[in-house]
Design a protein around this motif. Structure first.
Motif, short mmCIF file in Angstrom:
data_model
loop_
_atom_site.label_atom_id
_atom_site.label_comp_id
_atom_site.label_asym_id
_atom_site.label_seq_id
_atom_site.Cartn_x
_atom_site.Cartn_y
_atom_site.Cartn_z
N VAL A 1 80.37 27.63 38.35
CA VAL A 1 80.83 29.17 38.91
C VAL A 1 79.41 28.55 40.16
N ASP A 2 79.12 28.13 40.45
CA ASP A 2 78.41 28.15 41.64
C ASP A 2 78.26 26.27 41.88
N PRO A 3 79.17 26.02 43.33
CA PRO A 3 79.21 25.04 44.13
C PRO A 3 78.09 25.06 44.76
N VAL A 4 77.84 25.67 45.20
CA VAL A 4 76.37 24.88 45.63
C VAL A 4 75.47 24.63 44.95
N ARG A 5 74.61 25.13 43.69
CA ARG A 5 73.69 24.94 42.63
C ARG A 5 74.50 23.43 42.02
N LEU B 1 72.62 23.87 36.46
CA LEU B 1 73.71 23.50 37.00
C LEU B 1 74.77 23.79 37.64
N GLY B 2 74.71 25.18 37.82
CA GLY B 2 75.35 25.73 38.62
C GLY B 2 76.85 26.00 37.63
N ILE B 3 76.71 26.26 36.30
CA ILE B 3 78.03 25.81 35.13
C ILE B 3 77.78 26.97 34.36
N ASP B 4 78.92 27.33 33.74
CA ASP B 4 79.68 28.38 32.39
C ASP B 4 79.94 27.97 31.46
#
Length: 300
Positions: free
Chosen positions: A94-98, A158-161
């Protein structure tokens, strides 16, 4: 000619640089544009993008929901029973940068390794606080939701859901299976022995009741038989008494003849007695003739 020799390669180089500066974003992915490892662009909408050729790179991440099966782990429940548990998770970036900052260039592979570690910590944390029977009951769904919530909080860094977590297997360890089966067999054998004992007790009660009923019926039948026999003997004696009262001499005569018939049957080989015995009174011609005469009627 000399100019054409330089112009054509130049055009080719410019065209190559132009093409390398263009990239296409698919609707099923998220794209980062990196320059010397630093994020310069984030593209999560489908379309055409541009970057500096030779300096900037395009990194693509799948935007769809991905699956992660975990390896089996042993969990000790609150009732000290051990279970082998494995699960699978559904997750997405969900957050490619993170995500890039957390996993680096290894991408999805590193993310799956990190997420599996998160799940392997969350599963014992949740299941270790409950009894083993809850894992197999309707509470299983709530337990999986608790594991999902923990993984979701940890996975946010980790920028994931984490979309969902499901338990796929909850078995006993191999070394405990035989002991568990033996205990189950012992319990079933004990229950069978209890049922057999209860059945034997019920059968004994039925047999005792039947025996008592037989004794009661037999006793009542014998009592009724004795009553009937007594009544028959009384009737017989009454008939005998009436017959004797009407003609005692003729009654004695007929009784003697019956005695002769029974005594002189073919299966009796011999009779030893005094010729003057009263048993032969009615065999003598004078006595028998007088006894055979019927008594005169009254008034004659």
């Amino acid at each position: 000619m000399m100019k054409a020799a330089f112009i054509l390669p130049g055009i080719a180089i410019v065209a190559a640089l132009g093409l390398s500066s263009v990239f296409i974003v698919d609707e099923r992915e998220k794209v980062l544009v990196l320059q010397f490892g630093q994020v310069k662009q984030v593209r999560d909408e489908p379309g055409v993008g541009f970057k500096l050729p030779l300096i900037q790179d395009v990194v693509r991440y799948d935007d769809r929901i991905l699956s992660l099966p975990t390896r089996p782990i042993e969990v000790t429940m609150s009732d000290d029973r051990r279970l082998v548990v494995d699960a699978f998770a559904r997750w997405r970036v969900v957050d490619p940068v993170r995500f890039r900052e957390a996993v680096g260039a290894n991408g999805v592979g590193q993310a799956m390794t990190r997420l599996e570690g998160i799940l392997n910590d969350a599963i014992p944390q949740v299941l270790g606080a409950v009894e083993s029977n809850r894992v197999l009951s309707e509470d299983r769904s709530s337990l999986m939701n608790q594991i999902r919530d923990i993984a979701r909080r940890e996975g946010a860094s980790l920028g994931i859901d984490v979309v969902d977590v499901r338990l796929t297997r909850t078995d006993l360890p191999e070394q405990n299976l035989e002991a568990t089966f033996a205990r189950m067999r012992a319990e079933r054998e004990r229950e069978a022995a209890d049922e057999i004992a209860r059945g034997g007790e019920a059968a004994q009660r039925v047999r005792a009741s039947a025996d008592r009923t037989v004794v009661e019926l037999t006793s009542d039948a014998r009592r009724q038989a004795e009553v009937v026999r007594g009544e028959a003997d009384a009737e017989r004696n009454r008939i005998y008494a009436e017959a004797f009262g009407q003609d005692p001499e003729f009654f004695a005569f007929t009784r003697s003849l019956t005695s002769y018939e029974r005594a002189l049957q073919s299966n009796n080989t011999s009779i030893v007695m005094n010729p003057d015995s009263e048993f032969f009174n009615y065999l003598r011609s004078d006595v028998g003739a007088d006894a055979a005469k019927p008594a005169p009627a009254e008034g004659q």
